[in-house]
Scaffold this active site. Structure first.
Site, mmCIF file in Angstrom:
data_model
loop_
_atom_site.group_PDB
_atom_site.id
_atom_site.type_symbol
_atom_site.label_atom_id
_atom_site.label_comp_id
_atom_site.label_asym_id
_atom_site.label_seq_id
_atom_site.Cartn_x
_atom_site.Cartn_y
_atom_site.Cartn_z
ATOM 1 N N GLU A 1 -5.357 -1.499 6.501
ATOM 2 C CA GLU A 1 -4.941 -0.439 7.421
ATOM 3 C C GLU A 1 -5.673 -0.506 8.756
ATOM 4 O O GLU A 1 -5.115 -0.154 9.798
ATOM 5 C CB GLU A 1 -5.172 0.929 6.775
ATOM 6 C CG GLU A 1 -4.350 1.185 5.515
ATOM 7 C CD GLU A 1 -4.908 0.500 4.269
ATOM 8 O OE1 GLU A 1 -6.065 0.009 4.311
ATOM 9 O OE2 GLU A 1 -4.201 0.446 3.243
ATOM 10 N N ARG B 1 5.634 13.371 0.400
ATOM 11 C CA ARG B 1 6.301 12.637 -0.670
ATOM 12 C C ARG B 1 7.331 13.507 -1.373
ATOM 13 O O ARG B 1 8.399 13.037 -1.764
ATOM 14 C CB ARG B 1 5.247 12.185 -1.687
ATOM 15 C CG ARG B 1 5.845 11.622 -2.959
ATOM 16 C CD ARG B 1 4.786 11.044 -3.883
ATOM 17 N NE ARG B 1 5.413 10.387 -5.017
ATOM 18 C CZ ARG B 1 5.406 10.860 -6.258
ATOM 19 N NH1 ARG B 1 4.784 11.992 -6.528
ATOM 20 N NH2 ARG B 1 5.984 10.210 -7.237
#
Lengths: 310, 275
Positions: free
Chosen positions: A57, A166
């Site tokens: 990342e 989500r």
């Protein structure tokens, strides 16, 4: 609010594909999570503009910074905990300080990640991201708003952090409804209380509002989709017009929506605000909806809070 | 403004070193050691190799440089000033509130700076991004990235190295400034990144090892690098920290310290006196 549910990460993936068709400067970076963040939809149609950076990342954020210096508009995705947490220094020094045109679309924020538990439930991202100069911070509540945001942020010259979830949540707004960055949405005219909400808690707040209405208690909901710059006028207006102020967020009560509102109230119109959110603790494994109840950010918790004396 | 004459380039490097000393002396702070070690490399890049335009610093077809070891900003600023991006006189405002020459490179406000750096380990990733953009747009520009040998202890450098290799960035040239000193001592003792050449090679780079103070070797290395296709290049430049100022050479104490007046005068004299 409709029966139909959709996760904002899904809306993101769909909108990103649309945007990619319209704007060839859009490039997308992901860190081995394209199936979960839904950037795979873009990847399939534009493989040459999609970069899977693997599980790295930090590298992903700084690479996006480099791409943006050459006129590309990178949309960078991973889970919120890695985007805002692990790569914080890269976001700060490589992206925000030089005010580069990078859009960080972080999915899986909050306890509603569910079963994966505390390590993957990002509860501090709004706090971290909104302290960064040059950063615009959004947290959208449904499909319509997310789709609007994906295109809208491509027009801002500078870094943006967009918080996505989500969990599938109800579609709140009509298709093509218009929004404005920095302008919160007031839903209802009730004066008994204002429920400031953001992201997945907006639909919980609307549920609470509907149930309370049946009991004759009229409250309003304010969907704060832009955390920074925060809509000061709306906050002050609601503080003047309603008897009680509550904020509710799937985020730590430290540094997020509640804190941002408190800062405005303290300086402009001192008023009591009850901050509902994750109370300085880490998350837990469980089903998303169970966790919403467990951590006290559900419609029921909101109703209980509003009915409390004082 | 391409200089091909070696002795002329050596003179230019001296001027750049003078600028470095001027900056850290004026600021009473800064990093002379690691700036002096890359002075010859930057001289060759900006006066012999790179296609840049001081009148149009953001020209989109320019070659780009990311000084990942951002604390060597005095070297970059002095080079840019000598190349005409801003007045040499301005070097005296280094690190001062009234000036724009920040302690570490700031691309927003300093003409010629292609990337903001300072937090170590992030520059190669940014350089990769520029190189990828060049490929996407079928541009011919090249991207250079200077890493410190201590800096490559940062894990992100190796994440980035995988990226350079995955995307076959043959428009990217990495230079490792191998002066073997970092703040706490010898790189080989503090946290050894050796063997640096083999590591980058295993990560998919073509390796060229040179004496980072030999102008001809530096030129040759960049010329060779340009013609390598299908993979990124990493030049390992053996250098001397503090190179050019006798009392600073190989002295770790001069990593991040400014000379006093006497030391300043001595340094200027060693560099051939004031212009």
């Amino acid at each position: 609010m409709k029966e139909e549910k959709k996760a904002t990460r899904q809306s993101y993936g769909e909108a990103l594909l649309e945007l990619g068709r319209k704007n060839k400067n859009i490039v997308v970076l992901d860190a081995d999570l394209s199936g979960a963040t839904k950037t795979d939809l873009f990847a399939k149609e534009f493989p040459e503009r999609f970069f899977d950076m693997g599980i790295s990342e930090q590298d992903m954020m700084s690479t996006a910074a480099g791409l943006s210096t050459c006129g590309k508009i990178p949309y960078v995705s991973t889970f919120a905990v890695f985007a805002a947490g692990r790569a914080y220094d890269q976001v700060r020094n490589s992206i925000c300080y030089p005010k580069l045109n990078v859009k960080i679309c972080a999915t899986h924020a909050g306890v509603t990640v569910g079963e994966d538990g505390a390590t993957h439930q990002m509860l501090e991202d709004l706090a971290l991201m909104r302290t960064l100069p040059n950063m615009t911070v959004l947290s959208t509540s449904d499909d319509t708003q997310t789709k609007w945001a994906i295109e809208e942020i491509s027009k801002i010259k500078g870094p943006v952090y967009l918080r996505l979830a989500r969990l599938a949540t109800p579609i709140i707004y009509e298709e093509n409804e218009k929004f404005e960055i920095g302008k919160a949405i007031q839903i209802g005219e009730g004066t008994e209380a204002t429920i400031f909400a953001t992201g997945i808690t907006v639909s919980e707040a609307i549920k609470a509002q509907e149930e309370l209405k049946e009991e004759g208690i009229n409250v309003r909901v304010v969907d704060v989709h832009t955390i920074k710059p925060i809509d000061k006028e709306m906050i002050i207006k609601c503080a003047k017009e309603t008897k009680k102020l509550i904020s509710v967020e799937d985020h730590s009560i430290i540094g997020g929506l509640g804190s941002a509102i408190s800062e405005v109230l303290t300086e402009k119109y001192p008023t009591k605000l009850t901050r509902m959110g994750i109370k300085d603790t880490f998350g837990k494994s469980g089903k998303a909806q169970e966790l919403v109840e467990y951590f006290g950010i559900s419609a029921k918790s909101i109703i209980d809070e509003i009915k409390k004396e004082g | 403004m391409k200089i091909t004459d070696i002795s002329e380039l050596k003179e230019k490097a001296k001027e750049i070193r003078k600028g470095i000393i001027e900056e850290v002396y004026s600021a009473s702070s800064g990093h002379p050691g690691g700036s002096l070690s890359i002075a010859d490399i930057l001289t060759v890049l900006y006066f012999n190799q790179m296609n840049v335009n001081e009148k149009d610093p953001k020209w989109e077809d320019r070659d780009r440089l990311v000084l990942s070891k951002g604390h060597a900003s005095p070297a970059l600023y002095s080079t840019l000033a000598n190349r005409g991006f801003f007045p040499i006189e301005e070097l005296k405002t280094f690190r001062s509130l009234k000036g724009r020459l920040q302690g570490h490179p700031d691309m927003k406000n300093i003409p010629g700076v292609d990337m903001t750096t300072g937090s170590l380990g992030q520059g190669l990733s940014a350089a990769n991004g520029m190189a990828i953009a060049g490929k996407l747009d079928n541009k011919n520009y090249r991207v250079y990235c200077i890493l410190g040998d201590g800096e490559i202890e940062e894990g992100q450098v190796w994440e980035a190295a995988m990226t350079s290799s995955k995307y076959k960035l043959d428009n990217l040239c990495v230079i490792v400034d191998n002066n073997n000193l970092q703040i706490d001592g010898e790189v080989s003792n503090v946290m050894s990144p050796y063997p640096i050449d083999k590591k980058f090679q295993e990560f998919g780079f073509k390796i060229i090892c040179i004496d980072g103070h030999n102008i001809q070797e530096i030129i040759d290395a960049f010329d060779v690098a340009k013609n390598i296709k299908g993979q990124p290049v990493c030049i390992i430049a053996k250098t001397i920290k503090g190179k050019g100022i006798s009392y600073m050479e190989n002295q770790v104490g001069w990593h991040g310290k400014a000379p006093n007046e006497e030391q300043y005068n001595e340094a200027v004299e060693e560099l051939g006196g004031a212009k």
